[in-house]
Design an enzyme around this catalytic site. Structure first.
Site, PDB file in Angstrom:
ATOM      1  N   ASN A  96      23.348 -24.621  -5.834  1.00  0.00           N
ATOM      2  CA  ASN A  96      22.580 -24.480  -4.607  1.00  0.00           C
ATOM      3  C   ASN A  96      21.107 -24.563  -4.941  1.00  0.00           C
ATOM      4  O   ASN A  96      20.662 -24.113  -5.998  1.00  0.00           O
ATOM      5  CB  ASN A  96      22.925 -23.166  -3.882  1.00  0.00           C
ATOM      6  CG  ASN A  96      22.052 -22.007  -4.322  1.00  0.00           C
ATOM      7  OD1 ASN A  96      20.914 -21.867  -3.860  1.00  0.00           O
ATOM      8  ND2 ASN A  96      22.550 -21.198  -5.232  1.00  0.00           N
ATOM      9  N   ASN A 153      16.662  -7.541  -0.969  1.00  0.00           N
ATOM     10  CA  ASN A 153      16.256  -8.391  -2.091  1.00  0.00           C
ATOM     11  C   ASN A 153      14.860  -8.954  -1.812  1.00  0.00           C
ATOM     12  O   ASN A 153      14.613  -9.551  -0.761  1.00  0.00           O
ATOM     13  CB  ASN A 153      17.290  -9.512  -2.256  1.00  0.00           C
ATOM     14  CG  ASN A 153      16.999 -10.409  -3.439  1.00  0.00           C
ATOM     15  OD1 ASN A 153      15.961 -11.059  -3.493  1.00  0.00           O
ATOM     16  ND2 ASN A 153      17.920 -10.453  -4.374  1.00  0.00           N
ATOM     17  N   ASN A 181      14.022 -10.007  -7.068  1.00  0.00           N
ATOM     18  CA  ASN A 181      14.494 -11.318  -7.513  1.00  0.00           C
ATOM     19  C   ASN A 181      13.392 -12.014  -8.307  1.00  0.00           C
ATOM     20  O   ASN A 181      12.490 -12.612  -7.734  1.00  0.00           O
ATOM     21  CB  ASN A 181      14.909 -12.162  -6.294  1.00  0.00           C
ATOM     22  CG  ASN A 181      15.415 -13.536  -6.695  1.00  0.00           C
ATOM     23  OD1 ASN A 181      15.496 -13.861  -7.885  1.00  0.00           O
ATOM     24  ND2 ASN A 181      15.761 -14.341  -5.711  1.00  0.00           N
ATOM     25  N   CYS A 232      15.053 -16.600  -9.435  1.00  0.00           N
ATOM     26  CA  CYS A 232      15.485 -17.744  -8.632  1.00  0.00           C
ATOM     27  C   CYS A 232      15.040 -19.037  -9.303  1.00  0.00           C
ATOM     28  O   CYS A 232      13.848 -19.223  -9.560  1.00  0.00           O
ATOM     29  CB  CYS A 232      14.909 -17.684  -7.223  1.00  0.00           C
ATOM     30  SG  CYS A 232      15.430 -19.116  -6.245  1.00  0.00           S
ATOM     31  N   THR A 256      21.666 -17.527 -11.083  1.00  0.00           N
ATOM     32  CA  THR A 256      22.314 -18.800 -11.410  1.00  0.00           C
ATOM     33  C   THR A 256      21.637 -19.531 -12.582  1.00  0.00           C
ATOM     34  O   THR A 256      20.529 -19.195 -12.976  1.00  0.00           O
ATOM     35  CB  THR A 256      22.266 -19.711 -10.175  1.00  0.00           C
ATOM     36  OG1 THR A 256      20.899 -19.828  -9.772  1.00  0.00           O
ATOM     37  CG2 THR A 256      23.094 -19.142  -9.042  1.00  0.00           C
ATOM     38  N   GLY A 294      29.515 -19.379  -9.478  1.00  0.00           N
ATOM     39  CA  GLY A 294      30.959 -19.489  -9.312  1.00  0.00           C
ATOM     40  C   GLY A 294      31.702 -19.265 -10.626  1.00  0.00           C
ATOM     41  O   GLY A 294      31.097 -18.925 -11.656  1.00  0.00           O
ATOM     42  N   GLY A 335      28.502 -12.789 -11.203  1.00  0.00           N
ATOM     43  CA  GLY A 335      28.697 -14.122 -11.777  1.00  0.00           C
ATOM     44  C   GLY A 335      30.154 -14.536 -11.764  1.00  0.00           C
ATOM     45  O   GLY A 335      30.922 -14.150 -12.635  1.00  0.00           O
ATOM     46  N   GLY A 349      29.601 -13.216  -5.062  1.00  0.00           N
ATOM     47  CA  GLY A 349      28.712 -14.216  -4.485  1.00  0.00           C
ATOM     48  C   GLY A 349      29.438 -15.419  -3.924  1.00  0.00           C
ATOM     49  O   GLY A 349      29.963 -15.398  -2.802  1.00  0.00           O
ATOM     50  N   THR A 350      29.509 -16.482  -4.740  1.00  0.00           N
ATOM     51  CA  THR A 350      30.096 -17.762  -4.311  1.00  0.00           C
ATOM     52  C   THR A 350      31.485 -17.607  -3.688  1.00  0.00           C
ATOM     53  O   THR A 350      31.849 -18.338  -2.779  1.00  0.00           O
ATOM     54  CB  THR A 350      30.144 -18.707  -5.532  1.00  0.00           C
ATOM     55  OG1 THR A 350      28.793 -18.909  -5.963  1.00  0.00           O
ATOM     56  CG2 THR A 350      30.756 -20.047  -5.201  1.00  0.00           C
TER      57      THR A 350
HETATM   58  C1  LIG Z   1      24.092 -20.159  -1.614  1.00  0.00           C
HETATM   59  C2  LIG Z   1      23.501 -19.124  -2.520  1.00  0.00           C
HETATM   60  C3  LIG Z   1      22.331 -18.467  -2.152  1.00  0.00           C
HETATM   61  C4  LIG Z   1      21.763 -17.498  -2.979  1.00  0.00           C
HETATM   62  N1  LIG Z   1      20.625 -16.869  -2.579  1.00  0.00           N
HETATM   63  C5  LIG Z   1      20.099 -15.880  -3.351  1.00  0.00           C
HETATM   64  C6  LIG Z   1      18.948 -15.159  -2.918  1.00  0.00           C
HETATM   65  O1  LIG Z   1      18.415 -15.358  -1.835  1.00  0.00           O
HETATM   66  N2  LIG Z   1      18.450 -14.202  -3.768  1.00  0.00           N
HETATM   67  C7  LIG Z   1      19.027 -13.905  -4.977  1.00  0.00           C
HETATM   68  O2  LIG Z   1      18.539 -13.009  -5.688  1.00  0.00           O
HETATM   69  N3  LIG Z   1      20.134 -14.562  -5.396  1.00  0.00           N
HETATM   70  C8  LIG Z   1      20.688 -15.530  -4.621  1.00  0.00           C
HETATM   71  N4  LIG Z   1      21.819 -16.195  -5.035  1.00  0.00           N
HETATM   72  C9  LIG Z   1      22.433 -15.855  -6.346  1.00  0.00           C
HETATM   73  C10 LIG Z   1      23.624 -14.916  -6.191  1.00  0.00           C
HETATM   74  O3  LIG Z   1      23.240 -13.684  -5.620  1.00  0.00           O
HETATM   75  C11 LIG Z   1      24.330 -14.663  -7.548  1.00  0.00           C
HETATM   76  O4  LIG Z   1      23.428 -14.021  -8.439  1.00  0.00           O
HETATM   77  C12 LIG Z   1      24.826 -15.956  -8.217  1.00  0.00           C
HETATM   78  O5  LIG Z   1      25.312 -16.865  -7.259  1.00  0.00           O
HETATM   79  C13 LIG Z   1      25.948 -15.681  -9.233  1.00  0.00           C
HETATM   80  O6  LIG Z   1      27.061 -15.049  -8.637  1.00  0.00           O
HETATM   81  P1  LIG Z   1      28.356 -15.867  -8.106  1.00  0.00           P
HETATM   82  O7  LIG Z   1      28.806 -16.742  -9.237  1.00  0.00           O
HETATM   83  O8  LIG Z   1      29.359 -14.805  -7.732  1.00  0.00           O
HETATM   84  O9  LIG Z   1      27.911 -16.660  -6.932  1.00  0.00           O
HETATM   85  C14 LIG Z   1      22.400 -17.170  -4.223  1.00  0.00           C
HETATM   86  C15 LIG Z   1      23.584 -17.833  -4.589  1.00  0.00           C
HETATM   87  C16 LIG Z   1      24.146 -18.790  -3.758  1.00  0.00           C
HETATM   88  C17 LIG Z   1      25.426 -19.468  -4.185  1.00  0.00           C
END
Ligand SMILES: Cc1cc2nc3c(=O)[nH]c(=O)nc-3n(C[C@H](O)[C@H](O)[C@H](O)COP(=O)(O)O)c2cc1C
Length: 311
Positions: free
Chosen positions: A72, A102, A130, A133, A197, A221, A251, A273-274
């Protein structure tokens, strides 16, 4: 053993009924997934990143699926502080679980402005900073890569949030995550969340162009889960265990087994998250699965599982 296991956890001084959060940016401001799950069943809720001014985010396409996850490049699109207070805070006020907001920004001043405005809000239990990012030109991961900047931003924001919990969200794309974690803890972080990510790219072989308009995006993911588990365990052993600082492990978590891996590695709580995009509501199933695991493994209190990795 009785079904009566205790899966509540102490998280930097607040009690969570269970250790499961949704991860920032994947569950909006709580009402988006309300049709799929009762947010009040979670251990806690974390909002999408908020910046001082509204942000449109990156151009589209800003999401692409990969074999075991997604990229993303949303670019911290959000409604901005004023609209957040006006429209989103009333939604969050109705929640009965601890709410974390956040925070993001382009400058330390911007982070502090948002933190100061929200610090007195009763509804908010704490903040997630955060600094990880990968999808913005200014701010974001830039702060999270350099220990000195981590010290500076963490202490400035901690001062702004006062007694409220400050959790610092770490990036995996650094040389040694423990150096960054230590800088955050020494500057006043009450908790750490990891991981955000990984910067990554998908190429369309017909056009030979990156699929995302931003060219790169953050990989999340199942693909990142083993790395996230490793990094949580590393930070737990090298930084947080001795200081009693809790970790929110994030994660690739999709199932209760995934969540339990993170808890054994040293996480006091986990963020989903994902997986919310694949199965909205899976976070609540994960809570039930954790409870069942404790029952079947004779664990009367989940605290005994945190950091219980055998080596
Ligand atoms: C579509 C999307 C939007 C995200 N937006 C934010 C955000 O606004 N702030 C933040 O700290 N992390 C954001 N993240 C990161 C997630 O909070 C998480 O740290 C990361 O996706 C890893 O976890 P996962 O594998 O379970 O998705 C975002 C992730 C995704 C997929």
């Amino acid at each position: 053993m009785s079904e009566d296991v205790d899966i509540s956890v102490d998280f930097a001084g607040i009690r969570l009924a269970n250790p499961v959060f949704t991860a920032s940016g994947t569950c909006g401001y709580a009402d988006e997934l309300a049709d799929f799950m009762d947010i009040n069943q979670l251990g806690g809720f974390i909002t999408k990143s908020i910046t001082a001014r509204p942000r449109k985010g990156q151009a589209t396409p800003r999401i692409v699926e990969t074999d075991a996850g997604m990229l993303n490049a949303i670019g911290l699109a959000n409604v901005g502080l004023d609209k957040f207070i006006e429209e989103k805070l009333p939604i969050l006020e109705k929640l009965t679980v601890p709410v974390f907001v956040n925070l993001a920004g382009e400058t330390i001043r911007e982070y502090v402005t948002v933190a100061e405005r929200l610090a007195t809000e009763q509804t908010i239990a704490g903040f997630e900073l955060n600094i990880s990012c990968p999808n913005v030109e200014k701010g974001g991961i830039t702060f999270g890569k350099d220990p000195q900047q981590v010290t500076e931003i963490t202490s400035a924001v901690k001062k702004a949030v006062g007694e409220k919990i400050l959790m610092v969200k770490l990036s995996p794309t650094v040389t040694d995550i423990s150096v960054i974690a230590r800088a955050a803890v020494e500057a006043g972080a009450n908790a750490l969340s990891l991981i955000n990510t990984f910067t990554a790219m998908v190429i369309d072989i017909e056009t030979r162009k990156p699929v995302l308009a931003n060219k790169t995006g953050g990989l999340s993911g199942p693909a990142i889960k083993p790395i996230a588990v490793y990094l949580v365990n590393k930070v737990y052993k090298e930084v947080t265990k001795d200081q009693g600082i809790p970790i929110l492990g994030i994660g690739g978590i999709r199932t209760a087994s995934d969540a339990i891996e993170f808890i054994i590695a040293g996480a006091s709580a986990v963020g989903v998250g994902t997986a919310n995009f694949i199965e909205p509501g899976c976070a609540v199933k994960i809570i039930e699965g954790i409870r069942k695991y404790c029952v079947s493994h004779n664990i009367s209190n989940i605290k005994d599982l945190i950091g219980s990795l055998e080596t």
